[in-house]
Write an enzyme that holds these catalytic residues in place. Structure first.
Site, short mmCIF file in Angstrom:
data_model
loop_
_atom_site.label_atom_id
_atom_site.label_comp_id
_atom_site.label_asym_id
_atom_site.label_seq_id
_atom_site.Cartn_x
_atom_site.Cartn_y
_atom_site.Cartn_z
N GLU A 363 0.84 -1.22 0.00
CA GLU A 363 0.00 0.00 0.00
C GLU A 363 0.87 1.26 0.00
OE1 GLU A 363 -3.71 -0.09 1.96
OE2 GLU A 363 -3.84 -2.27 1.86
C1 LIG Z 1 2.73 -9.64 0.53
C2 LIG Z 1 2.31 -8.59 -0.43
C3 LIG Z 1 0.96 -8.30 -0.58
C4 LIG Z 1 0.54 -7.34 -1.50
N1 LIG Z 1 -0.80 -7.13 -1.71
C5 LIG Z 1 -1.19 -6.35 -2.76
C6 LIG Z 1 -2.58 -6.27 -3.13
O1 LIG Z 1 -3.46 -6.87 -2.49
N2 LIG Z 1 -2.90 -5.53 -4.21
C7 LIG Z 1 -1.97 -4.86 -4.94
O2 LIG Z 1 -2.36 -4.21 -5.91
N3 LIG Z 1 -0.67 -4.90 -4.60
C8 LIG Z 1 -0.25 -5.64 -3.54
N4 LIG Z 1 1.07 -5.72 -3.22
C9 LIG Z 1 2.06 -4.99 -4.02
C10 LIG Z 1 2.73 -3.85 -3.28
O3 LIG Z 1 1.82 -2.80 -3.09
C11 LIG Z 1 3.97 -3.45 -4.09
O4 LIG Z 1 4.92 -4.49 -3.92
C12 LIG Z 1 4.54 -2.13 -3.64
O5 LIG Z 1 3.68 -1.07 -3.99
C13 LIG Z 1 5.93 -1.86 -4.23
O6 LIG Z 1 5.94 -2.09 -5.60
P1 LIG Z 1 7.09 -2.99 -6.24
O7 LIG Z 1 7.13 -4.27 -5.50
O8 LIG Z 1 6.88 -3.05 -7.71
O9 LIG Z 1 8.44 -2.22 -5.93
P2 LIG Z 1 9.10 -1.07 -6.82
O10 LIG Z 1 8.08 -0.07 -7.19
O11 LIG Z 1 9.86 -1.72 -7.90
O12 LIG Z 1 10.11 -0.42 -5.78
C14 LIG Z 1 11.40 -0.96 -5.49
C15 LIG Z 1 12.10 0.02 -4.56
O13 LIG Z 1 12.28 1.27 -5.23
C16 LIG Z 1 11.70 2.32 -4.45
N5 LIG Z 1 11.12 3.34 -5.33
C17 LIG Z 1 10.30 3.16 -6.39
N6 LIG Z 1 9.97 4.34 -6.94
C18 LIG Z 1 10.60 5.30 -6.20
C19 LIG Z 1 10.64 6.73 -6.24
N7 LIG Z 1 9.95 7.43 -7.14
N8 LIG Z 1 11.38 7.37 -5.31
C20 LIG Z 1 12.07 6.68 -4.36
N9 LIG Z 1 12.05 5.33 -4.26
C21 LIG Z 1 11.32 4.65 -5.17
C22 LIG Z 1 10.62 1.63 -3.61
O14 LIG Z 1 10.30 2.40 -2.47
C23 LIG Z 1 11.30 0.31 -3.29
O15 LIG Z 1 12.19 0.50 -2.21
C24 LIG Z 1 1.51 -6.62 -2.25
C25 LIG Z 1 2.86 -6.90 -2.06
C26 LIG Z 1 3.27 -7.88 -1.18
C27 LIG Z 1 4.74 -8.16 -1.07
#
Ligand SMILES: Cc1cc2nc3c(=O)[nH]c(=O)nc-3n(C[C@H](O)[C@H](O)[C@H](O)COP(=O)(O)OP(=O)(O)OC[C@H]3O[C@@H](n4cnc5c(N)ncnc54)[C@H](O)[C@@H]3O)c2cc1C
Length: 379
Positions: A363
């Site tokens: 989230e």
């Molecule tokens: C157990 C679990 C349950 C989940 N449940 C749901 C769900 O029900 N529905 C749903 O839609 N999603 C869900 N998610 C997804 C979750 O919301 C995402 O994993 C999260 O938003 C991060 O996205 P990402 O994994 O693609 O990481 P990325 O976006 O690839 O980020 C990788 C890193 O880069 C950093 N980063 C990225 N952009 C920036 C920026 N502009 N400035 C600084 N830092 C940045 C991030 O903070 C992070 O540290 C879930 C994830 C998990 C692990």
């Protein structure tokens, strides 16, 4: 701000505490170990009204305020964050989104069953290449007149395998960028809708996280929530409220770990005295208690902002950012207070430490919360 809880709020908090102790605690280690979804426990939470807490009773909900919801989230999370994330997604993302933006037909068909816990829902925004950058949606919902044709993949979906109703965010018009995104209600079992394998996770292992695959899935147009192009706004608005639920989850994890560390420190002896008599341990407890109390005020403040109809984007982001940090730090220290016992499953704190990490990721990661906060204070 008045955080003196009403009699009703105190009763709800106690009901959640009793439920967590009596129903969640007994099987929590096994569910974590086996990645077992708490099916019976979810059913009971539905009967207690925990799955549609803020929903109007005319749609099967409990008709309570956000603060009551936060109190329940806190108590459940002290014991089992896998169970509380199911509550959080169903309440904050699915029921709230449907009740606030759905039409009467959608509410009657889906909300009543979701709020009463007869079925559960999932919120599907994240994709392999669209996590923090949620505008980069690759899943498409192409307008075909009376229906949309849905194609693509979603990642990390909580309740992914167990939900019956999925709110799917998808791009209809690429030219319009985020204004060309829609949100569609998709039912399990629809042709072309496939559930991917279950993720093998570090924490919240009892919750059910899957990828979802859509291959020419036909979704009737009447299943779109809101006007054409409303999907991205829908996602942002629901997530703003969702963060309050996750902040409360983080608060509960921290408080649960602290309570265990406090109790242990008064029982365990080293060098002829209880370890709580060693200042190094007492100071750890002092830090934990102070930080948890500060997190609690931020979380309750965000809930009160929402209840009073004030803007809660900033307070919700601050609550999540801070409470998740406190959850991580407190659980690490709670393991330390337990020494070697902290490293084994039966003392619970190692699980709470593993569970705490997700509150800094889903989230909106902590980095994304800082973007929300800094934009708000700099504007
Ligand atoms: C157990 C679990 C349950 C989940 N449940 C749901 C769900 O029900 N529905 C749903 O839609 N999603 C869900 N998610 C997804 C979750 O919301 C995402 O994993 C999260 O938003 C991060 O996205 P990402 O994994 O693609 O990481 P990325 O976006 O690839 O980020 C990788 C890193 O880069 C950093 N980063 C990225 N952009 C920036 C920026 N502009 N400035 C600084 N830092 C940045 C991030 O903070 C992070 O540290 C879930 C994830 C998990 C692990």
């Amino acid at each position: 701000m008045d955080f003196n809880l009403t009699e009703e709020q105190l009763l709800i908090k106690q009901a959640a505490k009793d439920f967590a102790q009596n129903e969640l605690l007994p099987g929590v280690i096994e569910r974590d170990e086996l990645q077992k979804f708490p099916k019976n426990e979810v059913q009971k939470m539905g009967e207690l009204g925990f799955l549609g807490m803020m929903v109007d009773p005319k749609y099967g909900g409990s008709g309570l305020d956000t603060l009551s919801y936060v109190l329940v989230m806190e108590e459940l999370s002290k014991i089992d964050a896998s169970a509380s994330v199911i509550v959080s997604v169903n309440n904050s993302l699915v029921c709230w989104g449907l009740e606030t933006y759905g039409n009467e037909e959608q509410k009657e068909k889906y909300l009543t069953k979701l709020a009463s816990g007869q079925i559960i829902g999932a919120f599907c925004l994240s994709e392999p290449e669209a996590g923090s950058d949620a505008t980069s949606q690759k899943t498409t919902a192409i307008d075909q007149g009376d229906h949309y044709l849905l194609n693509g993949t979603k990642n990390w979906i909580t309740n992914g395998g167990t939900a019956d109703v999925y709110l799917v965010i998808a791009q209809t018009d690429k030219e319009k960028k985020h204004r060309g995104i829609n949100v569609l209600i998709l039912e399990k079992g629809t042709d072309g809708f496939e559930i991917g394998p279950k993720e093998n996770k570090l924490g919240i292992r009892g919750s059910d996280t899957h990828s979802l695959l859509f291959n020419d899935v036909i979704v009737p147009k009447k299943n779109r929530i809101g006007e054409d192009g409303f999907g991205f706004k829908f996602a942002m608005k629901t997530l703003a409220g969702g963060r309050i639920g996750i902040a409360a989850q983080a608060l509960g994890i921290a408080a649960g770990a602290y309570e265990l560390a406090l109790k242990y420190s008064k029982q365990r002896k080293a060098f002829g005295t209880e370890i709580s008599n060693h200042q190094a341990i007492a100071f750890k407890l002092a830090d934990m208690h102070t930080q948890i109390e500060a997190a609690r005020y931020l979380v309750y403040k965000a809930a009160c902002d929402k209840d009073k109809g004030h803007d809660y984007d900033l307070s919700g982001a601050m609550a999540k950012l801070y409470a998740s940090k406190v959850a991580m730090e407190t659980t690490v220290e709670a393991v330390q207070v337990h020494g070697g016992n902290g490293f084994v499953k039966e003392y619970h704190v190692e699980r709470l430490m593993r569970d705490a990490k997700i509150t800094q990721i889903y989230e909106g990661t902590s980095e994304i919360q800082k973007i929300v906060i800094s934009r708000s204070i700099l504007k």
